[in-house]
Motif scaffolding. Structure first.
Motif, mmCIF file in Angstrom:
data_model
loop_
_atom_site.group_PDB
_atom_site.id
_atom_site.type_symbol
_atom_site.label_atom_id
_atom_site.label_comp_id
_atom_site.label_asym_id
_atom_site.label_seq_id
_atom_site.Cartn_x
_atom_site.Cartn_y
_atom_site.Cartn_z
ATOM 1 N N PHE A 1 66.561 55.653 5.447
ATOM 2 C CA PHE A 1 66.819 56.357 4.194
ATOM 3 C C PHE A 1 67.908 57.419 4.378
ATOM 4 O O PHE A 1 68.629 57.733 3.437
ATOM 5 C CB PHE A 1 65.519 56.968 3.672
ATOM 6 N N ARG A 2 68.034 57.935 5.589
ATOM 7 C CA ARG A 2 69.104 58.911 5.838
ATOM 8 C C ARG A 2 70.469 58.220 5.778
ATOM 9 O O ARG A 2 71.407 58.730 5.153
ATOM 10 C CB ARG A 2 68.910 59.573 7.204
ATOM 11 N N ALA B 1 75.897 59.082 -0.956
ATOM 12 C CA ALA B 1 76.248 60.488 -1.200
ATOM 13 C C ALA B 1 75.202 61.182 -2.059
ATOM 14 O O ALA B 1 75.497 61.796 -3.089
ATOM 15 C CB ALA B 1 77.634 60.594 -1.842
ATOM 16 N N THR B 2 73.958 61.034 -1.623
ATOM 17 C CA THR B 2 72.849 61.659 -2.344
ATOM 18 C C THR B 2 71.825 62.128 -1.322
ATOM 19 O O THR B 2 72.053 62.048 -0.112
ATOM 20 C CB THR B 2 72.220 60.659 -3.338
ATOM 21 N N ILE C 1 66.395 58.859 -3.524
ATOM 22 C CA ILE C 1 66.144 57.438 -3.281
ATOM 23 C C ILE C 1 64.658 57.148 -3.400
ATOM 24 O O ILE C 1 64.253 56.133 -3.986
ATOM 25 C CB ILE C 1 66.672 57.035 -1.890
ATOM 26 N N TYR C 2 63.828 58.044 -2.865
ATOM 27 C CA TYR C 2 62.378 57.851 -2.947
ATOM 28 C C TYR C 2 61.873 57.829 -4.389
ATOM 29 O O TYR C 2 60.789 57.314 -4.656
ATOM 30 C CB TYR C 2 61.657 58.941 -2.154
ATOM 31 N N TRP C 3 62.644 58.383 -5.312
ATOM 32 C CA TRP C 3 62.249 58.345 -6.713
ATOM 33 C C TRP C 3 62.248 56.906 -7.228
ATOM 34 O O TRP C 3 61.482 56.549 -8.121
ATOM 35 C CB TRP C 3 63.218 59.193 -7.535
ATOM 36 N N HIS C 4 63.111 56.060 -6.613
ATOM 37 C CA HIS C 4 63.246 54.666 -7.057
ATOM 38 C C HIS C 4 62.573 53.667 -6.114
ATOM 39 O O HIS C 4 62.125 52.612 -6.563
ATOM 40 C CB HIS C 4 64.731 54.296 -7.167
#
Length: 242
Positions: A38-39, A46-47, A52-55
């Motif tokens: 995820f990193r 660029a976030t 990302i965990y929201w999706h």
């Protein structure tokens, strides 16, 4: 005067599940499953990882989504009006090429089909092949067996071809495809003639063969067997009301 290194500019379009999955496929293609974190994904998009965990809940869900996205693009139906069996060949080649193009895909397909056949990947592949089997006129009683046989042949052959390609390209192997096949053929030719008469007899055919042509020949054999065991039923006539 000391200056701070700038962070990558954040992209203007909103983050979506589709963008995340697309970036995940790109990472898998370039660095493999071990490099898909995820990193790393956050850096590419660029976030922050939290966005990302929201999706996507976790890596398992991300791998499933990436696999499903590649499969969905691969199993597009054939153009209408083709010869019988064209639809099967189109789906089969789409999957074969996808596994060749994405080195991580074969392992993920095996994992998805064995661990979660109720997920999205297995039904998508089965549906795509099954529709083409039905279009051949195979009686309904033979749909499951015929579709299963094709599915296992397609994925097995594609996975083995990808494994051979990876083996030849592995660090230290130092072999082009032709060299790899020549080495296999030479080794088979040197087998004990009493223990391996058949393998020695076909050893020369290994040298220089075309993988896609061999794959399609196999599809033709499976289709011929399906039609022989399950003769097509006549389709009901369509009455045109004027």
């Amino acid at each position: 005067m000391a200056t701070r290194s700038r962070r990558p500019d954040r992209r203007q379009e909103p983050l979506s599940r589709e963008r995340i999955v697309e970036a995940a496929v790109e990472l898998l293609d370039s660095v493999g499953e071990s490099g898909l974190t995820f990193r790393a994904l956050a850096d590419r998009l660029a976030t922050g990882p939290g966005a990302i965990y929201w999706h996507i809940a976790g890596k398992a869900e991300l791998l499933t989504a990436a696999t499903d996205a590649v499969v969905a693009a691969a199993v597009r139906p054939a153009e209408p009006g083709g010869a019988p069996g064209d639809g099967v060949r189109t789906v089969a080649l789409g999957l074969f090429d996808a596994v060749e193009e994405h080195p991580w895909l074969a392992a993920q397909l095996a994992a998805q089909l064995s661990r979660s056949p109720w997920g999205t990947v297995a039904p998508r592949i089965f549906e795509s092949i099954g529709r083409e089997v039905r279009a051949l006129g195979v009686p309904e009683a033979g749909w499951f067996t015929a579709t299963s046989a094709l599915m296992h042949y397609i994925l097995g052959s594609a996975g083995q071809n990808a494994a051979n390609t990876a083996s030849a390209a592995a660090p230290g192997a130092g072999m082009e495809r032709a060299e790899f096949l020549d080495a296999v053929s030479t080794a088979w030719e040197g087998l004990d003639p009493d223990a391996y008469p058949f393998t020695r007899a076909v050893a020369e055919q290994v040298r220089g063969h075309d993988d896609r042509e061999q794959f399609l020949d196999g599809i033709a054999l499976v289709l011929a067997g399906i039609v022989a065991l399950h003769p097509p039923v006549a389709q009901p006539a369509v009455t045109v009301v004027r």
